[in-house]
Design a protein around this motif. Sequence first.
Motif, PDB file in Angstrom:
ATOM      1  N   TRP A 133      33.418  36.402  -3.133  1.00 16.70           N
ATOM      2  CA  TRP A 133      32.838  36.037  -1.676  1.00 16.70           C
ATOM      3  C   TRP A 133      33.462  34.514  -1.718  1.00 16.70           C
ATOM      4  O   TRP A 133      33.649  33.912  -2.356  1.00 16.70           O
ATOM      5  CB  TRP A 133      31.827  36.512  -1.607  1.00 16.70           C
ATOM      6  N   LEU A 134      34.266  34.533  -0.219  1.00 22.35           N
ATOM      7  CA  LEU A 134      34.535  33.102  -0.143  1.00 22.35           C
ATOM      8  C   LEU A 134      34.257  32.486   0.724  1.00 22.35           C
ATOM      9  O   LEU A 134      34.027  33.440   2.004  1.00 22.35           O
ATOM     10  CB  LEU A 134      36.121  33.392   0.202  1.00 22.35           C
ATOM     11  N   VAL A 135      33.111  31.610   0.741  1.00 27.06           N
ATOM     12  CA  VAL A 135      32.653  31.036   1.782  1.00 27.06           C
ATOM     13  C   VAL A 135      33.528  30.240   2.867  1.00 27.06           C
ATOM     14  O   VAL A 135      33.483  28.861   1.828  1.00 27.06           O
ATOM     15  CB  VAL A 135      31.700  30.775   1.528  1.00 27.06           C
ATOM     16  N   ALA A 136      33.521  29.637   3.989  1.00 21.29           N
ATOM     17  CA  ALA A 136      35.123  28.401   4.480  1.00 21.29           C
ATOM     18  C   ALA A 136      33.788  28.064   5.250  1.00 21.29           C
ATOM     19  O   ALA A 136      33.523  29.206   6.561  1.00 21.29           O
ATOM     20  CB  ALA A 136      36.092  29.255   5.494  1.00 21.29           C
ATOM     21  N   SER A 137      33.260  26.555   5.494  1.00 22.44           N
ATOM     22  CA  SER A 137      32.644  26.272   6.541  1.00 22.44           C
ATOM     23  C   SER A 137      32.754  25.023   6.979  1.00 22.44           C
ATOM     24  O   SER A 137      32.691  24.200   5.757  1.00 22.44           O
ATOM     25  CB  SER A 137      30.977  26.987   5.225  1.00 22.44           C
ATOM     26  N   GLY A 138      32.396  24.832   8.377  1.00 15.19           N
ATOM     27  CA  GLY A 138      32.341  23.353   8.481  1.00 15.19           C
ATOM     28  C   GLY A 138      33.955  23.000   8.946  1.00 15.19           C
ATOM     29  O   GLY A 138      34.194  24.595  10.000  1.00 15.19           O
ATOM     30  N   SER A 139      33.604  22.180   9.698  1.00 12.05           N
ATOM     31  CA  SER A 139      34.435  21.173  11.067  1.00 12.05           C
ATOM     32  C   SER A 139      36.019  21.572  10.165  1.00 12.05           C
ATOM     33  O   SER A 139      36.423  21.408   9.540  1.00 12.05           O
ATOM     34  CB  SER A 139      34.541  20.281  11.737  1.00 12.05           C
ATOM     35  N   LEU A 140      36.755  21.871  11.095  1.00  9.73           N
ATOM     36  CA  LEU A 140      38.078  21.506  11.013  1.00  9.73           C
ATOM     37  C   LEU A 140      38.679  19.940  11.218  1.00  9.73           C
ATOM     38  O   LEU A 140      38.007  19.875  12.692  1.00  9.73           O
ATOM     39  CB  LEU A 140      39.265  22.101  11.332  1.00  9.73           C
ATOM     40  N   PRO A 141      38.928  19.239  10.484  1.00 10.79           N
ATOM     41  CA  PRO A 141      39.393  17.859  10.122  1.00 10.79           C
ATOM     42  C   PRO A 141      40.538  17.451  11.629  1.00 10.79           C
ATOM     43  O   PRO A 141      41.817  18.550  11.495  1.00 10.79           O
ATOM     44  CB  PRO A 141      39.519  17.192   8.919  1.00 10.79           C
TER      45      PRO A 141
END
Length: 318
Positions: A133-141
Motif C-alpha cells: 500500500w502507498l499513502v500519499a499525504s499532505g499539501s503540494l509545495p
Amino acid sequence: MSSFVATLTLNPTIDLASEAETVHPVRKIRTHGERQDPGGGGVNVARVVRELGGETLAIILAGGVTGRFLEELLEEGGVPHRAIPIAGRTRISHTVLERKTGLEYRFVAEGPAISAPEWEAALAAMAELREGWLVASGSLPPGVPADFYARLAAQASRQGLHCVLDTSGEGLELALRQGGLELIKPSLGEFETLMGRPLREAAAQEAAAMEVVRGGGARMVAVTLGGDGALLATADGTLRLPALDVVVRGAVGAGDSFLAAMTLALARGDMPTDAFAWGVAAGAAAVSNAGTAHPTRAEVGALRARITSVPQMAGILP
C-alpha cells in the motif's frame, strides 16, 4: 497479505509543539513542554504504522540543515525512510496550546519551492515499489504541479499498488478524476470544498460520499468529523462511528493517525468496516497525547476494544 505501507511526503516539516499559559499579541510568550517531531502527512502515517507493528518506508523530500534534522528525528524514532534531496530547506511549523483556554494555535509554514527534477525524482522513487500500500499525504509545495497526485495514482495502478490519498483542493480533485484510488480521507471542511457545497446534515454528507464512490474516483471515502466522529462510504453503503470520549491534549496528526491505522488494517486483510473502527481508535489515541501523532499501540488497542460492535453499513443511498 502484506502489511507493508509506504508513504510519500512532498512537504514534510519539523513540528515544534509547546504550551503557554496565555497567548497575547506583541508581548513575549514564555512556553513550556517543548518537543520536536518529524511531521507532514505521510511522515506521521509512517510513524504510526511502525508503532502499530506494520512495515513501512517514509519517502520524503528534504533539504538544508532542517532536512538533516528531520532525518535525525526519523532515525531516533526508528522509522525507515528515504530522503530525496532538494535545494530548499525543509519547513518548520509551530503549535502552541494555550493552557488557560485549551485553545490550540497552529502556525504552518508554506514550505520550499520544488523544482521539476526534484518532484520527478519522487515519482521515480515510487516506481521502485513493487507491492503493498502507498499513502500519499499532505499539501503540494510550491512548484509541484496540481496533477501530481493524479500522475501518482495512475503510476500506482500500473504497478499494482493500493493507493491511498490524503490531501485537499485541486490536487485531490484531479486525482479523483484520474480514479483508481483505494481510499481518500478528507476532513469535513476539505470534503465540503471538494464537493463545492456545505454538508452540514448527516444525510448530505453520506450522499456526497456515495457520489464519490459511485463516480469511481475512490473505492472508499472516510470523512473525519472531529467531535462528531467519522463517516465511511463504500460500494456497500455508509457507516458512521461516534468519536470516543478521551481527554484532548492536542489534535495535530490525529487524522494521520486515523489514516495509518485504517490503512494498516486494510493491508492486513481486515474488512473496511473493521479497519474504519481501528482508524477511529487511533485518531482518539492521538488527540489524547501531546505533540504530533503519538498514539501508542496499547492505547489504540484499548480504545478499539471500547468499540464493542461495529454497526452494519446503511443501505446504498438512492
